[in-house]
Design an enzyme around this catalytic site. Structure first.
Site, short mmCIF file in Angstrom:
data_model
loop_
_atom_site.label_atom_id
_atom_site.label_comp_id
_atom_site.label_asym_id
_atom_site.label_seq_id
_atom_site.Cartn_x
_atom_site.Cartn_y
_atom_site.Cartn_z
N ARG A 1 35.31 40.21 49.26
CA ARG A 1 36.12 41.22 48.56
C ARG A 1 35.73 41.21 47.09
O ARG A 1 34.94 40.38 46.65
CB ARG A 1 37.58 40.84 48.68
CG ARG A 1 37.79 39.39 48.21
CD ARG A 1 39.21 38.98 48.07
NE ARG A 1 39.34 37.55 47.92
CZ ARG A 1 39.26 36.88 46.78
NH1 ARG A 1 39.01 37.51 45.66
NH2 ARG A 1 39.41 35.57 46.76
N VAL B 1 39.05 38.60 41.34
CA VAL B 1 39.87 38.79 40.14
C VAL B 1 38.95 38.85 38.91
O VAL B 1 39.11 39.70 38.03
CB VAL B 1 40.87 37.63 39.97
CG1 VAL B 1 41.61 37.73 38.65
CG2 VAL B 1 41.85 37.59 41.14
#
Lengths: 445, 70
Positions: free
Chosen positions: A291, A294
């Site tokens: 993914r 952050v």
């Protein structure tokens, strides 16, 4: 791709909205009752209320999210990070509903989410993994016999764990005996899977990860590394790139290993290969995050690339035009994660933000979730903002980060701003000499 | 009289003792949760629980008294 639903909240939802807007793609936000006044809800073109504050009933509620996609006519879903982003079932349900899931295939997510499977795939592909044991272990005595061969200290880890959860370092037979059954019970409760494995504990380690991007046509590139060793509770607080610890030769090797890892699983989209590196600069595969991270803005500010735009392009089937030789560290970038927490105890500090004045400076980027008057609720992660700075040198970036943090004004809740300043002003940090033990060591002094 | 106070704002998710129980110094008496983190609260000194001031599900602020010992 015309309309993207963002199955996330806070700063990352706003970040995704910005890149979608640049590409002329409309956006749908989904939100819980607790988030109805948050900026990301207003900034999306449409917003759908999906449930009450607790995440199982809202941001993890697959049926509600898919219903929102259907209602709004979205044709793609961006999962952000955390929440459902590494949930293979969610990716599969999106596919079955005829929606483009902006990320890799459900099969890749499932393989990399199971740490034991991931270790096997990487070892077979010739990527170095931490020496360890991942065979069947039912009892503490079995674990002890394998640990004895490996030599203490060892890490006891849950196969389904990740993000610092489900791991424990043990120093002798007795500690392992005591930890084994309780760790197994917790793994079962948290992850629904009690498979455990052992890894040799790497002393004074660095946590270094490599950003990769791959299209659906077999092109795989790395976007250099990020140094993520400044952590508390095994969670990152400050990241920078280039890593002050790496020499050029090691950098090339670790980036090459990450590309090899991505190819081994036929990865598509943006992803991160995490490595642990010892003081001799030997590195080992830890896990792959399937993914957006952050800390992706560190790579963006260093290279000048837009990672979310790349995700959108790859998901739409585009061929990567970027060439490996064009990926360069143009600047030194640092990200500071701003948490609503006590700067000394690191305990959460929910509440209502009174004043909120982020610094406005050149080469300072703020990716935030909040504004004056925002209620920071106890339901979600404590991260409220990220401050990303860059400079032509590391020293320049550090000086700029210090100035920006000093100007950052947040009142009404406690934040870790004073702690971040302490890190940036630390002599060892400024010299670039630190490991994952940095915060713990400073706190004990 | 000794008391146990919340070290952070959050929700009470477990009450581990009741009135009349004897507790030891350092024993976990209440577990709180906030922002995805579970934090146990401990009795600083040994004593008998006089009153538990919170129930599971209650929201408490940092510094609130959650339990009284004698």
């Amino acid at each position: 791709m015309r309309k993207v639903l963002i199955a996330n909240r806070g700063e990352i939802a706003r970040r995704i909205i910005r890149s979608c807007q640049k590409q002329g793609i409309s956006t749908v936000a989904v939100y819980s009752e607790a988030d109805k006044a948050m900026p990301f809800v207003r900034e999306a073109d449409e917003a759908i209320h999906i449930g009450p504050p607790p995440v199982p009933q809202s941001y993890l509620n697959i049926d509600a999210i898919l219903a929102a996609a259907k209602e709004t006519g979205a044709d793609a879903i961006h999962p952000g990070y955390g929440l459902l982003s590494e949930n293979a079932t969610f990716a599969k349900r999106c596919r079955e509903a005829g929606l483009t899931f902006i990320g890799p295939t459900p099969e890749v997510i499932a393989d990399m989410g199971d740490k034991v499977t991931a270790r096997k795939i990487m070892r077979d592909a010739g990527v170095p993994v931490v020496p360890g044991f991942e065979g069947k272990m039912e009892t503490a005595e079995e674990a002890i016999s394998h640990a004895a061969q490996m030599g203490y200290p060892v890490m006891l880890k849950a196969s389904a764990g990740g993000g610092g959860i489900g791991m424990q370092v043990v120093h002798d037979d007795e500690e392992l005996r005591q930890a084994f059954q309780s760790a197994r019970g917790r793994a079962k409760a948290y992850f629904g899977n009690d498979t455990m494995f052992l890894e040799k504990y790497v002393e004074n380690p660095h946590h270094i990860e490599v950003q990769i991007v791959a299209d659906n046509h077999g092109n795989v590139l790395h976007l250099l590394e990020r140094e993520c060793s400044i952590q508390r509770r095994h969670q990152k607080v400050l990241e920078e790139s280039p890593s002050p610890f790496l020499d050029q030769q090691t950098r090339e090797q670790i980036c090459e290993a990450a590309v090899q890892a991505a190819k081994a699983v036929n990865y598509t989209g943006v992803g991160t290969v995490e490595f642990i590196m010892d003081d001799q600069k030997r590195f080992y595969f830890l896990e792959m995050n399937t993914r957006l991270q952050v800390e992706h803005p560190v790579t963006e500010e260093m290279t000048g690339l837009d990672l979310v735009a790349m995700q959108l392009d790859v998901a739409a089937g585009a061929v990567l035009e970027l060439k490996q030789e064009d990926v360069k560290a143009l600047r030194h970038a640092i990200e500071c994660r701003i948490y609503a927490e006590d700067p000394v105890t690191f305990l959460p500090s929910p509440g209502t933000i009174a004043d909120y004045v982020p610094p406005k400076m050149e080469h300072v980027r703020i990716d935030d979730a909040v504004e004056a008057g925002t209620q920071v609720t106890p339901f979600y992660d404590p991260m409220i903002a990220k401050l990303i700075v860059s400079g032509t040198t590391r020293a320049e970036a550090i000086a700029r980060a210090i100035e920006a943090l000093q100007q950052y004004e947040i009142s009404g809740i406690k934040t870790n701003l004073p702690f971040l300043l302490e890190v940036l002003q630390d002599e060892e940090f400024q010299q670039g000499v630190y490991t994952t033990q940095f915060i713990q060591r400073k706190r004990i002094k | 009289m000794k008391q146990v106070t919340a070290t952070m704002a959050g929700t009470v998710i477990q009450v581990l003792v009741s009135a009349g129980d004897n507790v030891g110094a350092g024993q976990d008496v209440i577990v709180m949760e906030s922002m995805k983190m579970e934090v146990p609260l401990q009795a600083e000194a040994a004593g008998t629980v006089k009153e538990v001031k919170v129930n599971i599900g209650d929201f408490v602020n940092e510094g609130d008294i959650v339990l009284v010992l004698e």
